[in-house]
Design a protein around this motif. Sequence first.
Motif, short mmCIF file in Angstrom:
data_model
loop_
_atom_site.label_atom_id
_atom_site.label_comp_id
_atom_site.label_asym_id
_atom_site.label_seq_id
_atom_site.Cartn_x
_atom_site.Cartn_y
_atom_site.Cartn_z
N ARG A 169 10.06 -16.34 -4.29
CA ARG A 169 9.37 -16.85 -5.48
C ARG A 169 10.40 -17.13 -6.58
O ARG A 169 10.46 -16.47 -7.61
CB ARG A 169 8.33 -15.83 -5.95
CG ARG A 169 7.34 -15.43 -4.87
CD ARG A 169 6.41 -16.55 -4.46
NE ARG A 169 5.52 -16.16 -3.34
CZ ARG A 169 4.48 -16.87 -2.94
NH1 ARG A 169 4.18 -18.01 -3.52
NH2 ARG A 169 3.74 -16.45 -1.93
N GLY A 170 11.25 -18.10 -6.32
CA GLY A 170 12.24 -18.50 -7.30
C GLY A 170 13.56 -17.78 -7.14
O GLY A 170 13.67 -16.76 -6.45
N ASP A 200 13.71 -13.92 -7.84
CA ASP A 200 12.69 -13.07 -7.22
C ASP A 200 13.24 -11.67 -7.00
O ASP A 200 14.21 -11.49 -6.26
CB ASP A 200 12.26 -13.69 -5.89
CG ASP A 200 11.08 -12.97 -5.25
OD1 ASP A 200 10.75 -11.84 -5.66
OD2 ASP A 200 10.48 -13.54 -4.31
N GLU A 230 0.44 -18.46 -9.12
CA GLU A 230 0.93 -19.84 -9.19
C GLU A 230 -0.19 -20.86 -9.41
O GLU A 230 0.09 -22.06 -9.45
CB GLU A 230 1.71 -20.16 -7.91
CG GLU A 230 3.00 -19.37 -7.79
CD GLU A 230 3.75 -19.62 -6.50
OE1 GLU A 230 3.29 -20.45 -5.69
OE2 GLU A 230 4.80 -18.97 -6.28
N SER A 276 5.75 -23.76 -11.48
CA SER A 276 6.43 -22.73 -10.69
C SER A 276 7.26 -21.84 -11.59
O SER A 276 7.30 -20.61 -11.41
CB SER A 276 7.32 -23.39 -9.63
OG SER A 276 6.56 -24.09 -8.70
N ARG A 277 7.92 -22.41 -12.58
CA ARG A 277 8.77 -21.62 -13.47
C ARG A 277 7.97 -20.55 -14.20
O ARG A 277 8.39 -19.39 -14.31
CB ARG A 277 9.47 -22.54 -14.48
CG ARG A 277 10.47 -21.82 -15.37
CD ARG A 277 11.10 -22.79 -16.35
NE ARG A 277 11.76 -23.90 -15.65
CZ ARG A 277 12.31 -24.93 -16.28
NH1 ARG A 277 12.30 -24.99 -17.61
NH2 ARG A 277 12.90 -25.89 -15.59
N TRP A 328 6.77 -17.90 -11.56
CA TRP A 328 7.86 -17.04 -11.09
C TRP A 328 8.29 -16.07 -12.18
O TRP A 328 8.67 -14.93 -11.88
CB TRP A 328 9.04 -17.91 -10.64
CG TRP A 328 8.73 -18.71 -9.41
CD1 TRP A 328 7.71 -18.49 -8.52
CD2 TRP A 328 9.42 -19.87 -8.94
NE1 TRP A 328 7.73 -19.44 -7.53
CE2 TRP A 328 8.77 -20.29 -7.75
CE3 TRP A 328 10.53 -20.58 -9.40
CZ2 TRP A 328 9.20 -21.40 -7.02
CZ3 TRP A 328 10.96 -21.69 -8.67
CH2 TRP A 328 10.31 -22.09 -7.50
N ARG A 329 8.25 -16.48 -13.42
CA ARG A 329 8.57 -15.57 -14.52
C ARG A 329 7.56 -14.42 -14.57
O ARG A 329 7.93 -13.25 -14.73
CB ARG A 329 8.55 -16.32 -15.85
CG ARG A 329 8.91 -15.45 -17.06
CD ARG A 329 8.84 -16.27 -18.33
NE ARG A 329 7.49 -16.73 -18.60
CZ ARG A 329 7.19 -17.72 -19.44
NH1 ARG A 329 8.15 -18.36 -20.08
NH2 ARG A 329 5.93 -18.07 -19.64
#
Length: 319
Positions: A40-41, A44, A141, A146-147, A150-151
């Motif tokens: 997840r990025g 992650d 999500e 996505s940013r 993921w944060r």
Amino acid sequence: MSDPASTHHDVDPAGGPAVVTVYRPSDPVDVRATLRPLSRGAGDPAYRVIGGVVWRAIRTPSGAATLRLEVAADGVHARAWGPGAEWVIESVPEMLGRGDDWSGLDVSGSALLRDARHRLPGLRLTRVNQVVQVLVPAVLEQKVTSREAWRAWRDLVRRHGEPAPGPAPEGLVVPPDAAGWRRIPSWDWHRAGVGPQRSDTVMRVCAVASSLERTLSLGRGGPEVERRLRSIPGIGVWTAAETMQRSHGDADSPSVGDYHLPALVGWALIGRPVDDDGMLELLEPWRGHRERVMRLISASGFSKPKFGPRMTIQDHRFH
């Protein structure tokens, strides 16, 4: 399709008891490409790649575990630590694509897909045999970039997970189990930028965690698994597909409703953007393999032209 070596126990001077095996698949397996959907990025906290070695922090039915995967000449060397180590080692073959049969996929009619298949013979669909552990980040999500998602994942896992057992890389964290997700207070969801709609959906998911895990006995996804996932308010077609791709290894679950994928598929296959209906029409000749085609496009390195409106990233954490 595979010949995993026997599992044995070892003692790592730096990390204590470990469970060890060497997985020797009969067909090529690209470990990093196969497992990439689980990350997840880049930040992650539960997934790390260091010097070609893949590390995962995993919450198993038996407890926390750290998994280390390294490719060598004689196979994929797997080593795991923690209460869930035995469970994780047993899951390695399916995690790396055992049972994922690409033999019926004919991409000869598409130059892009044919080239991607030739260059990526080791690409497989993962099956992690865990539903809630991949469904929760999929919920995060929903309808955000996505940013932003993921944060939120980083914030929540670091705050409410636990350090990965064994000699794990610094900062590797095991995500919460279903009960742990349910204990997260509302202000921590807010701080992570997750609104009530998504956090309430996570609560509903975790309340029926046991029944969701039982869907793994139904095979590699399919309509009945999708129906059971979507029976939970807040779980739609996109979230169900994103989950089944990873939890069940579903080869025919394209992510309908994704902000970017229809245009990517359209540009890759016919040189122009399409909507969800157009994407499904383009994928129809490969029914039964539609997720494999999606993965080939994503892994091929193809990217659509850089123009058009961009999604605005909103920060809800302090509002």
